[in-house]
Write an enzyme that holds these catalytic residues in place. Sequence first.
Site, PDB file in Angstrom:
ATOM      1  CB  SER A  53      -0.863  -0.020   1.265  1.00  0.00           C
ATOM      2  OG  SER A  53      -1.378   1.263   1.517  1.00  0.00           O
ATOM      3  CE1 TYR A  74      -3.978  -2.152   5.156  1.00  0.00           C
ATOM      4  CE2 TYR A  74      -3.209   0.068   4.674  1.00  0.00           C
ATOM      5  CZ  TYR A  74      -3.722  -1.141   4.245  1.00  0.00           C
ATOM      6  OH  TYR A  74      -3.976  -1.338   2.906  1.00  0.00           O
TER       7      TYR A  74
HETATM    8  N1  NAP Z   1      -8.608  -0.485  -1.595  1.00  0.00           N
HETATM    9  C1  NAP Z   1      -7.567   0.320  -1.452  1.00  0.00           C
HETATM   10  O1  NAP Z   1      -7.673   1.542  -1.504  1.00  0.00           O
HETATM   11  C2  NAP Z   1      -6.199  -0.266  -1.257  1.00  0.00           C
HETATM   12  C3  NAP Z   1      -5.102   0.578  -1.383  1.00  0.00           C
HETATM   13  C4  NAP Z   1      -3.846   0.069  -1.172  1.00  0.00           C
HETATM   14  C5  NAP Z   1      -3.666  -1.266  -0.870  1.00  0.00           C
HETATM   15  N2  NAP Z   1      -4.756  -2.066  -0.753  1.00  0.00           N
HETATM   16  C6  NAP Z   1      -4.530  -3.475  -0.433  1.00  0.00           C
HETATM   17  O2  NAP Z   1      -5.077  -4.257  -1.469  1.00  0.00           O
HETATM   18  C7  NAP Z   1      -5.529  -5.499  -0.964  1.00  0.00           C
HETATM   19  C8  NAP Z   1      -6.967  -5.740  -1.361  1.00  0.00           C
HETATM   20  O3  NAP Z   1      -7.743  -4.677  -0.881  1.00  0.00           O
HETATM   21  P1  NAP Z   1      -9.282  -4.489  -1.250  1.00  0.00           P
HETATM   22  O4  NAP Z   1      -9.545  -3.043  -1.088  1.00  0.00           O
HETATM   23  O5  NAP Z   1      -9.599  -5.170  -2.513  1.00  0.00           O
HETATM   24  O6  NAP Z   1      -9.948  -5.289  -0.022  1.00  0.00           O
HETATM   25  P2  NAP Z   1     -11.477  -5.700   0.177  1.00  0.00           P
HETATM   26  O7  NAP Z   1     -12.327  -4.866  -0.659  1.00  0.00           O
HETATM   27  O8  NAP Z   1     -11.697  -5.669   1.638  1.00  0.00           O
HETATM   28  O9  NAP Z   1     -11.532  -7.215  -0.362  1.00  0.00           O
HETATM   29  C9  NAP Z   1     -10.751  -8.117   0.275  1.00  0.00           C
HETATM   30  C10 NAP Z   1     -11.048  -9.558  -0.115  1.00  0.00           C
HETATM   31  O10 NAP Z   1     -10.220 -10.302   0.770  1.00  0.00           O
HETATM   32  C11 NAP Z   1     -11.021 -11.173   1.510  1.00  0.00           C
HETATM   33  N3  NAP Z   1     -10.570 -11.253   2.881  1.00  0.00           N
HETATM   34  C12 NAP Z   1     -10.504 -10.285   3.806  1.00  0.00           C
HETATM   35  N4  NAP Z   1     -10.062 -10.775   4.961  1.00  0.00           N
HETATM   36  C13 NAP Z   1      -9.851 -12.101   4.752  1.00  0.00           C
HETATM   37  C14 NAP Z   1      -9.413 -13.149   5.556  1.00  0.00           C
HETATM   38  N5  NAP Z   1      -9.108 -12.971   6.834  1.00  0.00           N
HETATM   39  N6  NAP Z   1      -9.302 -14.384   5.027  1.00  0.00           N
HETATM   40  C15 NAP Z   1      -9.637 -14.615   3.752  1.00  0.00           C
HETATM   41  N7  NAP Z   1     -10.068 -13.644   2.920  1.00  0.00           N
HETATM   42  C16 NAP Z   1     -10.181 -12.415   3.433  1.00  0.00           C
HETATM   43  C17 NAP Z   1     -12.421 -10.624   1.512  1.00  0.00           C
HETATM   44  O11 NAP Z   1     -13.241 -11.746   1.758  1.00  0.00           O
HETATM   45  P3  NAP Z   1     -14.821 -11.709   1.740  1.00  0.00           P
HETATM   46  O12 NAP Z   1     -15.162 -11.856   0.304  1.00  0.00           O
HETATM   47  O13 NAP Z   1     -15.215 -12.837   2.579  1.00  0.00           O
HETATM   48  O14 NAP Z   1     -15.218 -10.377   2.292  1.00  0.00           O
HETATM   49  C18 NAP Z   1     -12.486 -10.000   0.130  1.00  0.00           C
HETATM   50  O15 NAP Z   1     -12.839 -10.977  -0.808  1.00  0.00           O
HETATM   51  C19 NAP Z   1      -5.312  -5.429   0.545  1.00  0.00           C
HETATM   52  O16 NAP Z   1      -4.115  -6.066   0.868  1.00  0.00           O
HETATM   53  C20 NAP Z   1      -5.212  -3.956   0.828  1.00  0.00           C
HETATM   54  O17 NAP Z   1      -4.453  -3.697   1.971  1.00  0.00           O
HETATM   55  C21 NAP Z   1      -6.029  -1.612  -0.933  1.00  0.00           C
END
Ligand code: NAP
Length: 323
Positions: A185, A198
């Site tokens: 991130s 985080y």
């Molecule tokens: N979104 C942003 O702005 C952003 C920016 C920088 C970095 N990131 C990073 O990018 C990655 C993905 O982010 P995202 O925004 O796509 O996240 P998200 O919208 O929360 O989606 C996360 C996915 O991971 C699954 N998940 C969460 N916790 C889990 C666990 N304990 N075990 C198994 N599966 C789990 C969720 O499962 P369910 O389907 O069951 O909910 C969902 O399918 C993360 O590492 C985040 O830190 C995100």
Amino acid sequence: MGEVLEQFFIFVGLLVCLVHLVKWVRFSKCIFLHFWKVSPRSFLKSMGQWAVITGAGDGIGKAYSFELARQGLNVVLISRTPEKLQAIATEIEWTIGSSVKIIQADFTKDDIYEYIKEKLKDLEIGILVNNVGMLPNLLPRHFLNTPDDIQSLIHCNITSVVKMTQLILKHMESRRKGLILNISSGAALFPWPLYSTYSASKAFVCTFSKALQAEYKEKGIIIQVLTPYAVSTPMTKYLNTNMITKTAEEFVKESLNYVTIGDETCGCLAHEILTLMFLSIKGKHSEPDPVMGLLQQCVSEVAPDSLHGLPQAECQHHIVLVG
Ligand SMILES: NC(=O)c1ccc[n+]([C@@H]2O[C@H](COP(=O)([O-])OP(=O)(O)OC[C@H]3O[C@@H](n4cnc5c(N)ncnc54)[C@H](OP(=O)(O)O)[C@@H]3O)[C@@H](O)[C@H]2O)c1
């Protein structure tokens, strides 16, 4: 004395030019790749038959699953909620035609890896996307006001990356081919107050990834860490999209163009420019660090813990960058 001074100034001048040249090369590389994709369409598929994506049920992980399937790979989706995984699997199989396997696992636990290993047995895995991650508090909060369950965050954001890499890298090593994308991130690039656990967990992913790339580059493995800022997903409560805040699909499509650019990228040009801006502010002054100063000022102005319960629209401007 005058000659020594002159040489000193020449040296400093050259050093400044060199620093700017390095920044310019990095920036131009990104611009170049933005307009002229260098890796051919077949590159991702050439890594192997299967791609494994953690956290594939939603957001960025779901977008990677669809895009890698479109690029000709079969996909293994690993996540928490089986219904979501099944729906994605059905859609990929029907609309794209790739094979899909689903594995239900909760990455906040550390006893899931033997089960995952068993499920992945005999697959030729060319790509691993270590995407799963959790943000304990979307709105800024002091450390002592964040959830107590720190172990879950460590397992989900750190252990998952290390253990999944351990499972899959050894097979890539023997094939002398493979691509590992670790989703960190922008919050890893500087210490972010009010997102301390985080931010630190994502910094781990950066360091681990870059050290590993140095170890395994010679063996034909590409390991890249991605450091995006805001992407509109369930994690960020579907922030409104704009020039900076990307949809997951836009982000993933663009980031896959950059897999050969180097061991670290923001994944999209807009975020790359943002990082360069931060770094140039940081580079011009040394004491006190203006980026940290700015962050600390935001912290005191935002009165963070009072934001909880506000409607999303009122909170949006407080969450511009962290994701
Ligand atoms: N979104 C942003 O702005 C952003 C920016 C920088 C970095 N990131 C990073 O990018 C990655 C993905 O982010 P995202 O925004 O796509 O996240 P998200 O919208 O929360 O989606 C996360 C996915 O991971 C699954 N998940 C969460 N916790 C889990 C666990 N304990 N075990 C198994 N599966 C789990 C969720 O499962 P369910 O389907 O069951 O909910 C969902 O399918 C993360 O590492 C985040 O830190 C995100």
